[in-house]
Write an enzyme that holds these catalytic residues in place. Structure first.
Site, PDB file in Angstrom:
ATOM      1  N   THR A 159       0.837  -1.219   0.000  1.00 44.08           N
ATOM      2  CA  THR A 159       0.000   0.000   0.000  1.00 44.08           C
ATOM      3  C   THR A 159       0.868   1.264   0.000  1.00 44.08           C
ATOM      4  O   THR A 159       0.502   2.262  -0.627  1.00 44.08           O
ATOM      5  CB  THR A 159      -0.937   0.029   1.223  1.00 44.08           C
ATOM      6  OG1 THR A 159      -0.197  -0.304   2.383  1.00 44.08           O
ATOM      7  CG2 THR A 159      -2.086  -0.944   1.072  1.00 44.08           C
TER       8      THR A 159
ATOM      9  N   LEU B  17      17.133  -5.784   8.894  1.00 38.87           N
ATOM     10  CA  LEU B  17      18.230  -5.697   7.929  1.00 38.87           C
ATOM     11  C   LEU B  17      19.534  -5.374   8.649  1.00 38.87           C
ATOM     12  O   LEU B  17      19.533  -4.713   9.686  1.00 38.87           O
ATOM     13  CB  LEU B  17      17.958  -4.563   6.929  1.00 38.87           C
ATOM     14  CG  LEU B  17      16.949  -4.838   5.835  1.00 38.87           C
ATOM     15  CD1 LEU B  17      16.596  -3.533   5.133  1.00 38.87           C
ATOM     16  CD2 LEU B  17      17.477  -5.861   4.841  1.00 38.87           C
TER      17      LEU B  17
ATOM     18  N   ASN C 237      12.272   4.244   7.233  1.00 37.43           N
ATOM     19  CA  ASN C 237      11.196   3.303   7.517  1.00 37.43           C
ATOM     20  C   ASN C 237       9.963   4.097   7.947  1.00 37.43           C
ATOM     21  O   ASN C 237      10.088   5.195   8.486  1.00 37.43           O
ATOM     22  CB  ASN C 237      11.606   2.357   8.656  1.00 37.43           C
ATOM     23  CG  ASN C 237      10.536   1.321   8.975  1.00 37.43           C
ATOM     24  OD1 ASN C 237       9.894   0.781   8.064  1.00 37.43           O
ATOM     25  ND2 ASN C 237      10.330   1.036  10.251  1.00 37.43           N
TER      26      ASN C 237
ATOM     27  N   HIS D 272       6.525   3.574  10.363  1.00 39.97           N
ATOM     28  CA  HIS D 272       5.890   2.682  11.339  1.00 39.97           C
ATOM     29  C   HIS D 272       4.529   3.283  11.713  1.00 39.97           C
ATOM     30  O   HIS D 272       4.442   4.492  11.969  1.00 39.97           O
ATOM     31  CB  HIS D 272       6.773   2.534  12.577  1.00 39.97           C
ATOM     32  CG  HIS D 272       6.190   1.577  13.559  1.00 39.97           C
ATOM     33  ND1 HIS D 272       6.124   0.217  13.321  1.00 39.97           N
ATOM     34  CD2 HIS D 272       5.592   1.776  14.755  1.00 39.97           C
ATOM     35  CE1 HIS D 272       5.522  -0.371  14.333  1.00 39.97           C
ATOM     36  NE2 HIS D 272       5.180   0.550  15.214  1.00 39.97           N
TER      37      HIS D 272
HETATM   38  C1  GAR Z   1       3.099   0.521   6.034  1.00 42.79           C
HETATM   39  O1  GAR Z   1       2.381   1.557   5.484  1.00 42.79           O
HETATM   40  C2  GAR Z   1       3.253   0.635   7.528  1.00 42.79           C
HETATM   41  O2  GAR Z   1       2.108   1.184   8.094  1.00 42.79           O
HETATM   42  C3  GAR Z   1       3.341  -0.795   7.980  1.00 42.79           C
HETATM   43  O3  GAR Z   1       3.011  -1.600   6.861  1.00 42.79           O
HETATM   44  C4  GAR Z   1       2.383  -0.781   5.893  1.00 42.79           C
HETATM   45  C5  GAR Z   1       2.456  -1.356   4.513  1.00 42.79           C
HETATM   46  O4  GAR Z   1       1.969  -2.668   4.562  1.00 42.79           O
HETATM   47  N1  GAR Z   1       4.638  -1.090   8.443  1.00 42.79           N
HETATM   48  C6  GAR Z   1       4.873  -1.745   9.585  1.00 42.79           C
HETATM   49  O5  GAR Z   1       3.990  -2.142  10.320  1.00 42.79           O
HETATM   50  C7  GAR Z   1       6.347  -1.961   9.894  1.00 42.79           C
HETATM   51  N2  GAR Z   1       6.540  -2.316  11.277  1.00 42.79           N
HETATM   52  P1  GAR Z   1       1.469  -3.414   3.243  1.00 42.79           P
HETATM   53  O6  GAR Z   1       2.644  -3.494   2.310  1.00 42.79           O
HETATM   54  O7  GAR Z   1       1.029  -4.760   3.742  1.00 42.79           O
HETATM   55  O8  GAR Z   1       0.373  -2.621   2.656  1.00 42.79           O
END
Ligand code: GAR
Length: 208
Positions: free
Chosen positions: A16, A96, A108, A110
């Site tokens: 996303t 990583l 990143n 979060h």
């Molecule tokens: C990111 O937008 C972020 O909110 C979260 O995953 C989303 C994308 O996930 N990241 C984390 O939780 C990292 N700890 P998706 O690729 O499944 O849409």
């Protein structure tokens, strides 16, 4: 630094955030080029999004590598080959080992206000479930430089959203994601403009 900035996007799932970058690039809000996408999972839908957008996309699975260092080296090898300026973690769920030439060049996002609800195991809906269970009244998102620990490096920017009485993990996730869609492109733009100064765990955003 290339102009526009060249990005690598690393993901493990739905992609996303990758889609948000593609949409923001298309509407001119994000001035960047996504040079390569790397997924830690072969079945990630993010790979389909990348291929639809004609972006070279590769899979590197942790289980196919003998160590975290080998896994990381293969991923950063693709980033080097694509000559990227910045690596953006976008729902990337593996720790990583960042090589020296990419130190302070990995961001990143979060979906919580670090240091709350972060670290190993905190991703996706689990983050929002934990926030609701704890009863916090605000949550949000954090963009930070990645280091070799989960959700740990210097914080670039945070956005706050309210937590409502009738929120579910899904409704809170949607509100936080809307904040992410603004915060991450903004942080990338600051990086591209050379405006981020890291001082210990603090990041100063310089005026242009
Ligand atoms: C990111 O937008 C972020 O909110 C979260 O995953 C989303 C994308 O996930 N990241 C984390 O939780 C990292 N700890 P998706 O690729 O499944 O849409």
């Amino acid at each position: 630094m290339h102009d526009p900035i060249r990005l690598a996007v690393l993901l493990s799932g739905n992609g996303t955030t990758l889609q948000n970058f593609l949409d923001r690039i298309a509407d001119g809000i994000l001035r960047a080029e996504i040079a390569v996408v790397v997924s830690s999972k072969a079945e990630a839908f993010g790979l389909t999004r990348a291929r639809r957008a004609n972006i070279p996309a590769f899979v590197v699975e942790r289980k196919s590598c003998s160590s975290r260092e080998v896994f990381s080296e293969r991923i950063f090898g693709y980033c080097r080959e694509a000559d990227v300026d910045l690596v953006c973690l976008a729902g990337f769920l593996q720790l990583l080992h960042i090589p020296d030439d990419f130190r302070n060049r990995v961001l990143n996002i979060h979906p919580a206000l670090i240091p709350a609800f972060c670290g190993k195991g905190y991703h996706g809906l689990a983050v929002h479930r934990a926030a609701l269970e704890r009863g916090v009244k605000v949550s949000g998102c954090t963009v930070h430089f990645a280091d070799n620990e989960y959700d740990h490096g210097p914080i670039v920017t945070q956005r706050v959203v309210p937590v409502l009485d009738d929120d579910t993990p899904e409704s809170l996730a949607a509100r936080v994601f809307a904040a992410e869609c603004e915060a991450y492109p903004q942080a990338i733009q600051w990086f591209a403009q050379g405006r981020l100064r890291i001082e210990g765990q603090r990041v100063r955003v310089m005026t242009p």
